[in-house]
Design a protein around this motif. Structure first.
Motif, PDB file in Angstrom:
ATOM      1  N   LEU A   1       9.412  -5.654  -7.293  1.00  0.00           N
ATOM      2  CA  LEU A   1       9.625  -5.141  -5.938  1.00  0.00           C
ATOM      3  C   LEU A   1       8.356  -4.571  -5.312  1.00  0.00           C
ATOM      4  CD1 LEU A   1      13.063  -3.457  -6.515  1.00  0.00           C
ATOM      5  CD2 LEU A   1      12.605  -5.403  -5.023  1.00  0.00           C
ATOM      6  N   GLY A   2       7.464  -4.040  -6.119  1.00  0.00           N
ATOM      7  CA  GLY A   2       6.269  -3.413  -5.574  1.00  0.00           C
ATOM      8  C   GLY A   2       5.085  -4.336  -5.421  1.00  0.00           C
ATOM      9  N   TYR A   3       5.106  -5.474  -6.140  1.00  0.00           N
ATOM     10  CA  TYR A   3       3.956  -6.369  -6.060  1.00  0.00           C
ATOM     11  C   TYR A   3       4.364  -7.830  -5.844  1.00  0.00           C
ATOM     12  CZ  TYR A   3      -0.314  -8.848  -7.090  1.00  0.00           C
ATOM     13  OH  TYR A   3      -1.389  -9.684  -7.001  1.00  0.00           O
TER      14      TYR A   3
ATOM     15  N   ALA B   1       0.839  -1.208   0.000  1.00  0.00           N
ATOM     16  CA  ALA B   1       0.000   0.000   0.000  1.00  0.00           C
ATOM     17  C   ALA B   1       0.870   1.253   0.000  1.00  0.00           C
ATOM     18  CB  ALA B   1      -0.928  -0.004   1.217  1.00  0.00           C
ATOM     19  N   GLY B   2       1.953   1.247   0.756  1.00  0.00           N
ATOM     20  CA  GLY B   2       2.847   2.399   0.802  1.00  0.00           C
ATOM     21  C   GLY B   2       3.491   2.673  -0.544  1.00  0.00           C
ATOM     22  N   LEU B   3       3.926   1.617  -1.233  1.00  0.00           N
ATOM     23  CA  LEU B   3       4.523   1.810  -2.555  1.00  0.00           C
ATOM     24  C   LEU B   3       3.481   2.273  -3.569  1.00  0.00           C
ATOM     25  CD1 LEU B   3       7.018  -1.191  -2.643  1.00  0.00           C
ATOM     26  CD2 LEU B   3       7.524   1.229  -2.271  1.00  0.00           C
ATOM     27  N   ALA B   4       2.246   1.804  -3.423  1.00  0.00           N
ATOM     28  CA  ALA B   4       1.172   2.282  -4.303  1.00  0.00           C
ATOM     29  C   ALA B   4       0.881   3.759  -4.037  1.00  0.00           C
ATOM     30  CB  ALA B   4      -0.085   1.438  -4.111  1.00  0.00           C
TER      31      ALA B   4
ATOM     32  N   LEU C   1       7.226  -9.555  -5.058  1.00  0.00           N
ATOM     33  CA  LEU C   1       7.959  -9.918  -3.843  1.00  0.00           C
ATOM     34  C   LEU C   1       7.089  -9.808  -2.594  1.00  0.00           C
ATOM     35  CD1 LEU C   1      11.641  -9.374  -3.325  1.00  0.00           C
ATOM     36  CD2 LEU C   1      10.170  -8.671  -1.482  1.00  0.00           C
ATOM     37  N   PRO C   2       6.344  -8.698  -2.407  1.00  0.00           N
ATOM     38  CA  PRO C   2       5.475  -8.651  -1.223  1.00  0.00           C
ATOM     39  C   PRO C   2       4.370  -9.705  -1.219  1.00  0.00           C
ATOM     40  CG  PRO C   2       5.838  -6.440  -2.050  1.00  0.00           C
ATOM     41  CD  PRO C   2       6.415  -7.382  -3.056  1.00  0.00           C
ATOM     42  N   VAL C   3       3.815 -10.013  -2.379  1.00  0.00           N
ATOM     43  CA  VAL C   3       2.752 -11.031  -2.413  1.00  0.00           C
ATOM     44  C   VAL C   3       3.318 -12.409  -2.079  1.00  0.00           C
ATOM     45  CG1 VAL C   3       1.169 -12.274  -3.947  1.00  0.00           C
ATOM     46  CG2 VAL C   3       1.175  -9.801  -3.926  1.00  0.00           C
ATOM     47  N   VAL C   4       4.494 -12.719  -2.590  1.00  0.00           N
ATOM     48  CA  VAL C   4       5.108 -14.014  -2.257  1.00  0.00           C
ATOM     49  C   VAL C   4       5.430 -14.062  -0.758  1.00  0.00           C
ATOM     50  CG1 VAL C   4       7.131 -15.485  -2.653  1.00  0.00           C
ATOM     51  CG2 VAL C   4       5.984 -14.411  -4.581  1.00  0.00           C
ATOM     52  N   GLY C   5       5.914 -12.953  -0.204  1.00  0.00           N
ATOM     53  CA  GLY C   5       6.163 -12.904   1.240  1.00  0.00           C
ATOM     54  C   GLY C   5       4.885 -13.076   2.039  1.00  0.00           C
ATOM     55  N   LEU C   6       3.831 -12.426   1.598  1.00  0.00           N
ATOM     56  CA  LEU C   6       2.534 -12.545   2.266  1.00  0.00           C
ATOM     57  C   LEU C   6       2.027 -13.987   2.204  1.00  0.00           C
ATOM     58  CD1 LEU C   6      -0.178  -9.900   2.065  1.00  0.00           C
ATOM     59  CD2 LEU C   6      -0.847 -12.250   1.834  1.00  0.00           C
ATOM     60  N   LEU C   7       2.154 -14.630   1.047  1.00  0.00           N
ATOM     61  CA  LEU C   7       1.724 -16.020   0.907  1.00  0.00           C
ATOM     62  C   LEU C   7       2.567 -16.951   1.765  1.00  0.00           C
ATOM     63  CD1 LEU C   7       0.975 -16.124  -2.917  1.00  0.00           C
ATOM     64  CD2 LEU C   7      -0.681 -16.100  -1.050  1.00  0.00           C
ATOM     65  N   CYS C   8       3.867 -16.672   1.862  1.00  0.00           N
ATOM     66  CA  CYS C   8       4.729 -17.483   2.747  1.00  0.00           C
ATOM     67  C   CYS C   8       4.262 -17.374   4.190  1.00  0.00           C
ATOM     68  CB  CYS C   8       6.174 -17.023   2.644  1.00  0.00           C
ATOM     69  SG  CYS C   8       7.027 -17.602   1.193  1.00  0.00           S
TER      70      CYS C   8
END
Length: 133
Positions: free
Chosen positions: A55-57, A17-20, A59-66
């Motif tokens: 970097l904006g989508y 959200a911050g990067l968006a 990587l964070p989504v994979v981290g969130l899924l992990c």
């Protein structure tokens, strides 16, 4: 443990959200009829666009899924491996405030960096909690 994983997932979402919001803030002058174009070449730098998408989508989504779906030490290690580059990216991205100061970004980029630091700290705690000693 579940509380920590929920916090980690929330921090990944906050980074996205911050990067968006960072991008949206760069486009705000359009509402006052001001130009926002950076270059006059007419072509977008594809490498930069791909890097920002990752970097904006991605990587964070994979981290969130992990954090939400990968159990045990594998999830903790993967999450930590993803959180560290995200922190480094946000740390270097903060330099944007020094090269092209924008007061609007002053409220966004430091907060994203703070969330990234907290994400790495919680990821490290999660990894230590699930790693056998």
């Amino acid at each position: 443990m579940e509380r920590r994983k929920n916090r980690i997932a929330l921090m990944w979402a906050a980074i996205m959200a911050g990067l968006a919001m960072h991008t949206l803030a760069d486009l705000l002058p359009l509402f006052w009829g001001e130009p926002v174009a950076v270059g006059s070449s007419g072509e977008a730098p594809v490498c930069l666009l791909a890097a920002m998408a990752v970097l904006g989508y991605t990587l964070p989504v994979v981290g969130l899924l992990c954090a939400m779906y990968v159990a045990g030490s594998l999830g903790a290690v993967l999450n930590l491996i993803l959180a560290v580059p995200m922190l480094l990216f946000n740390l270097f991205h903060l330099s944007e405030l020094f090269f092209a100061f924008d007061p609007v970004q002053l409220f966004i980029l430091p907060m994203v960096l703070l969330v990234s630091i907290l994400l790495v700290a919680d990821s490290l705690k999660w990894w230590r909690a699930v790693t056998p000693r």
